[in-house]
Write an enzyme that holds these catalytic residues in place. Sequence first.
Site, mmCIF file in Angstrom:
data_model
loop_
_atom_site.group_PDB
_atom_site.id
_atom_site.type_symbol
_atom_site.label_atom_id
_atom_site.label_comp_id
_atom_site.label_asym_id
_atom_site.label_seq_id
_atom_site.Cartn_x
_atom_site.Cartn_y
_atom_site.Cartn_z
ATOM 1 N N TYR A 138 -34.402 23.816 28.198
ATOM 2 C CA TYR A 138 -33.386 24.204 27.085
ATOM 3 C C TYR A 138 -34.118 24.097 25.998
ATOM 4 O O TYR A 138 -34.294 23.064 25.305
ATOM 5 C CB TYR A 138 -31.986 23.276 27.096
ATOM 6 N N HIS A 162 -28.599 28.323 22.836
ATOM 7 C CA HIS A 162 -27.459 28.883 22.443
ATOM 8 C C HIS A 162 -27.930 29.241 20.945
ATOM 9 O O HIS A 162 -28.540 28.710 20.131
ATOM 10 C CB HIS A 162 -26.494 27.698 22.433
ATOM 11 N N TYR A 167 -18.264 26.571 21.285
ATOM 12 C CA TYR A 167 -19.422 25.962 21.009
ATOM 13 C C TYR A 167 -19.952 25.517 19.712
ATOM 14 O O TYR A 167 -20.424 24.514 19.436
ATOM 15 C CB TYR A 167 -20.735 26.685 21.822
#
Length: 159
Positions: free
Chosen positions: A85, A127, A152
């Site tokens: 990530y 993201h 988010y």
Amino acid sequence: FFLGIEMGRQVKPVRIDLGDLTDKNVGQLKMLNKTLFPVSYKEPFYKAVLSNPDYLSQLAFYSGDTLVGAVCCRIEKKDGKVSLYIMTLGVLAVYRGLGIGKKLLEYVISSVNDKFKNDKVEEIYLHVQEGNDAIKFYTSFGFEEGEKVPDYYINIEPT
């Protein structure tokens, strides 16, 4: 108006060096992240990035000593799947377009299997806020847009 270019003019090559995050330069990373990102990263984030073996980070220096960009990632294991990530990847606005973000992302992609050789990393993900120009940057590397994660980024305007 008139536009022209001086023929034969030499453009000085830009020197970008990548370097490791250490306890000596983590303060610079904190300042960089405050400038780049609309969220505040607390002390546990920096402690983990410095010392947790499941984290990968790299700093980008312009002309050898000016910190202008950084990337911080972590391994995530969920349902038998191992992912990397990308928590943060950013370059100061005035240094964008010089290939610094590209160099940082290429470092991540090329280092992931060496750094985490005991884990078979199946994907790299991150993201990005809807409408952010960074989407074009990541898709140029083969990243694909996935599902939208509602709420988010709450109360954050795209930059």
